[in-house]
Motif scaffolding. Structure first.
Motif, short mmCIF file in Angstrom:
data_model
loop_
_atom_site.label_atom_id
_atom_site.label_comp_id
_atom_site.label_asym_id
_atom_site.label_seq_id
_atom_site.Cartn_x
_atom_site.Cartn_y
_atom_site.Cartn_z
N UNK A 125 0.82 -0.94 -0.07
CA UNK A 125 -0.05 0.10 0.15
C UNK A 125 0.72 1.35 0.05
N UNK A 126 2.18 1.41 0.63
CA UNK A 126 2.76 2.57 0.69
C UNK A 126 3.19 2.75 -0.72
N UNK A 177 -7.26 12.54 5.57
CA UNK A 177 -6.38 11.71 4.88
C UNK A 177 -5.01 11.72 5.64
N UNK A 178 -4.43 10.32 5.92
CA UNK A 178 -3.47 10.41 6.68
C UNK A 178 -2.23 10.40 5.81
N UNK A 204 -9.59 4.56 10.35
CA UNK A 204 -8.92 4.14 11.67
C UNK A 204 -9.48 5.37 12.49
N UNK A 205 -10.08 4.96 13.86
CA UNK A 205 -10.54 5.92 14.50
C UNK A 205 -9.76 6.20 15.92
N UNK A 208 -2.55 5.34 7.28
CA UNK A 208 -1.78 5.45 5.97
C UNK A 208 -1.44 4.22 5.45
N UNK A 209 -0.83 3.15 6.15
CA UNK A 209 -0.54 1.79 5.64
C UNK A 209 -1.89 0.94 5.16
N UNK A 210 -2.69 1.17 5.91
CA UNK A 210 -4.18 0.61 5.35
C UNK A 210 -5.04 1.17 4.42
#
Length: 324
Positions: free
Chosen positions: A39-40, A82-83, A182-183, A143-145
């Motif tokens: 994903x990165x 957005x991360x 992601x919370x 970010x990674x997910x």
């Protein structure tokens, strides 16, 4: 690694100036890398290809949903963004980093776990001193997910009206159950404080009970990350509601070296990173404070038109931080 056929198509389209073919080949490459859970790399390629624009193939969970609001004030209960910070920016104790990597692998290979009747961790508690990477780690996980990061706003969640805080919590949990986020519940101790504390009034005890009930019944799409700097005041029943408990201790000397290397990368300096004076100055401080000192020192170096960053400039920045 991309297939030979796809690489040839990329080179051919780039060399011939065929922008449509190049874009199509790059989109295929992004799709391949995302399927491999890279994903990165996929995120980086999307940013290169589209810039700040959204990819036409962006999945639904990348489109930021509308956050619920507090009925009385009309203020949003969650900030959604957005991360932008990746796992490569984390300097953490080895065991802490391993737990985060394991959580990421569980979510990336969720289908494998489900095939065996198991689920990835969906409720995680981060605890440790302030400034040790808890918030940054939550963003890195998002970010990674490839998910938006949703930060619960305690200022709007905790209402002055009797019963409204629990109602706001219900809105938040209903919302995050429906969306793949992601919370981050930062300063979670404000919601999960020990109920036997005689200084707290009945309303806050009801809030803790509501949190326990909602955590027990939660079965949604989002990954919940709760973070606290004061784990010692959490209600004893809170701990059992989490799938993973992740401690964030202060940096070791080796981790301090890694952090300095990361934050001073590309900066011209007249000292070595293992300088004893440097280590004695920073050791025992949180990563957030160290980063702030370094950033202040680099600004001074630039504005004073110094060719190199020096220990003296860092010391001055350190002293300013201590005065604060």
């Amino acid at each position: 690694m991309a297939s030979g056929k796809l690489l040839r198509l990329l080179v051919q389209s780039g060399a011939s100036g065929d922008s449509n073919a190049f874009k199509s080949a790059t989109e295929q490459l992004i799709k391949e890398e995302r399927a491999k859970q890279h994903n990165l790399l996929a995120n980086d390629l999307e940013r290169i290809l589209y810039g700040d624009r959204v990819s036409p193939n962006t999945s639904a969970h990348n489109i930021l949903p509308q956050a619920p609001i507090d009925k009385e004030s009309g203020v949003a209960l969650i900030d959604i963004k957005q991360a932008n910070r990746s796992i490569n920016e984390l300097i953490l104790e080895k065991r802490t980093f391993e737990v985060i990597e394991n959580v990421l692998e569980e979510h990336r290979r969720e289908d494998v776990l489900r095939s065996y009747g198991m689920m990835p961790a969906e409720k995680i508690l981060f605890f440790g001193p302030p400034g040790c990477g808890k918030t940054l780690s939550a963003e890195a996980i998002a970010y990674e997910l490839n998910r938006p990061l949703a930060i619960v706003r305690l200022d709007s969640l905790v209402s002055s009206f009797l019963g409204e805080t629990a109602a706001n919590l219900r809105k938040i949990f209903d919302f995050i159950e429906k969306h793949k986020l992601v919370v981050l519940f930062d300063e979670f101790d404000a919601l999960g404080k020990e109920r036997d504390d005689g200084s707290e009034h009945g309303e806050l005890r009801r809030v803790v009970n509501a949190v326990l009930q909602m955590m027990d019944s939660y079965d949604g799409k989002s990954l919940i990350v709760a973070a606290t700097n004061h784990e010692q005041i959490l209600d004893s029943a809170i701990w059992r509601r989490f799938d993973e408990l992740v401690e964030f201790p202060l940096l070791s000397k080796n981790q301090l070296q890694s952090l300095l290397q990361l934050k001073l990368r590309g900066v011209r300096r007249d000292f070595d990173l293992d300088d004893p004076e440097l280590n004695s100055m920073f050791y025992g401080n949180s990563p957030a404070i160290i980063e702030r000192i370094i950033r202040r020192a680099i600004k001074r170096m630039i504005l004073k038109q110094n060719e190199f960053l020096t220990i003296r400039i860092l010391k001055n920045a350190f002293e300013l931080e201590n005065r604060k």
